[in-house]
Design an enzyme around this catalytic site. Structure first.
Site, PDB file in Angstrom:
ATOM      1  NE  ARG A 223      67.643  70.273  54.193  1.00  0.00           N
ATOM      2  CZ  ARG A 223      67.762  70.205  52.869  1.00  0.00           C
ATOM      3  NH1 ARG A 223      67.132  71.073  52.099  1.00  0.00           N
ATOM      4  NH2 ARG A 223      68.501  69.261  52.307  1.00  0.00           N
ATOM      5  CG  HIS A 271      62.184  70.469  50.248  1.00  0.00           C
ATOM      6  ND1 HIS A 271      62.687  70.103  51.471  1.00  0.00           N
ATOM      7  CD2 HIS A 271      63.268  70.612  49.453  1.00  0.00           C
ATOM      8  CE1 HIS A 271      64.004  70.033  51.414  1.00  0.00           C
ATOM      9  NE2 HIS A 271      64.379  70.333  50.186  1.00  0.00           N
TER      10      HIS A 271
END
Ligand code: NDP
Length: 308
Positions: A223, A271
């Site tokens: 992340r 992402h």
């Protein structure tokens, strides 16, 4: 008894098709067409709807549509309702491809060659054999294990670091904060596949970069907040790090003008390393629902006290 889906709507249509094929007797609805809220027993969502408990009084089980759950504010969910994350094979398969690509790109100096091509420079770089490039993976869960298994084929010496100690054939395993320096000091390409928790936020920082062998590479597929941006840029500029492949950033999307966009030693992807695959995810969700109905343990159940 209804399954309600509240996430990416394009993929939601695919979920609906697979549900209709594989569980024709289990009604499946796409948000916002929720029908009678009292019928909703199962929810598949990226983030929980507001007032989840009041809105769906008979909710029994909630699925996070991703493998990570940091985006899912579980405090909105009553404690008796299990939260289950995706352990479906499609996520692991796509993540394995991406990390393999990123590790090979760093190993074979691809970012350097892209920069040279822009300048029309023809200059060879000495090749380091895979057996001399040590690849270390942080986080030995479903994704870290799958990645290591595939990387074995290239002949890299492999290392893994995890909260609890793992025993993986062909991988030197380290566990816990005390063993982190030993792991880092032996890693030439570092892959972060940790969940985002209070313990792991900011773990990719100046202290860690200073311990990596000089010129190491970084792949962050965990992340964005795992990485301390300023420390990363400083490590690239000083040569402590030679390059980085980042699939996750903070915030997302990465804003225009952010230094990561134009840095010659950084590859940014949106992402996109892996994705929940509707075909295999529907099978997984149906299996977990069946286990729930039989009162069995649920694979992928999130431990809310740990945050993953
Ligand atoms: P898992 O829960 O299966 O694995 C997480 C692993 O991390 C576990 O082995 C756990 O250790 C370890 N861990 C947790 N906290 C710590 C800590 N403080 N120190 C050391 N190790 C720790 O998760 P997944 O493998 O399914 O996914 C990992 C992460 O990948 C997700 O949380 C998400 O952030 C990211 N992800 C990114 C995607 C992308 O497209 N970029 C897609 C999917 C996921 P233990 O075994 O002891 O519990």
């Amino acid at each position: 008894m209804t399954v309600l889906y509240k996430a990416n709507m394009v993929r939601g249509a695919e979920w609906a098709t697979f549900f209709a094929e594989r569980a024709p007797n289990l009604p499946f609805r796409l948000w916002p067409d929720i029908g009678d809220p009292a019928d909703v027993r199962y929810l598949v969502a990226w983030v929980p709807p507001d007032d989840i408990a009041a809105s769906f009084p008979n909710l029994e089980l909630v699925f996070s549509v991703g493998a990570g759950v940091d985006q899912f504010d579980a405090t909105k969910l009553p404690a008796h309702i299990p939260l289950v994350r995706m352990l479906e094979p499609g996520i692991a398969e796509t993540m394995v491809e991406y990390v393999t690509m990123a590790v090979l790109a760093l190993h074979r100096d691809l970012l350097h060659f892209i920069a040279q091509q822009r300048e029309q420079v023809w200059r060879e770089i000495r090749i380091t054999p895979a057996k001399r490039r040590r690849v270390g993976v942080m986080g030995l869960g479903q994704l870290g294990l799958a990645v290591l298994e595939r990387l074995k084929a290239f002949g890299f010496p492999l290392l893994g670091w995890n909260r609890s100690l793992r025993d993986i054939e062909g991988v030197a395993c380290y566990a816990g904060v005390d063993a982190l320096p030993a792991f880092i000091e032996r890693t030439d390409i570092l892959v972060c596949l940790l969940p985002l928790t209070d313990e792991t936020r900011g773990i990719l920082n100046a202290d860690l970069f200073a311990r990596l062998p000089r010129g190491a590479g970084l792949v962050n597929v965990g992340r964005g907040p795992h990485l301390v941006e300023a420390d990363f840029l400083a490590a690239l500029d000083s040569g402590a790090l030679s390059g980085g492949v980042l699939d996750v950033t903070e915030p997302e999307p990465l804003p225009p003008g952010h230094p990561f966009w134009s840095h010659p030693r950084i590859l940014v992807t949106p992402h996109n390393a892996s994705m929940t695959t509707p075909d295999t995810a529907v099978d997984y969700v149906l299996d977990v629902i069946a286990r729930h109905q039989r009162g069995e343990e649920l694979p992928g159940r999130v431990d809310r006290s740990r945050g993953y």
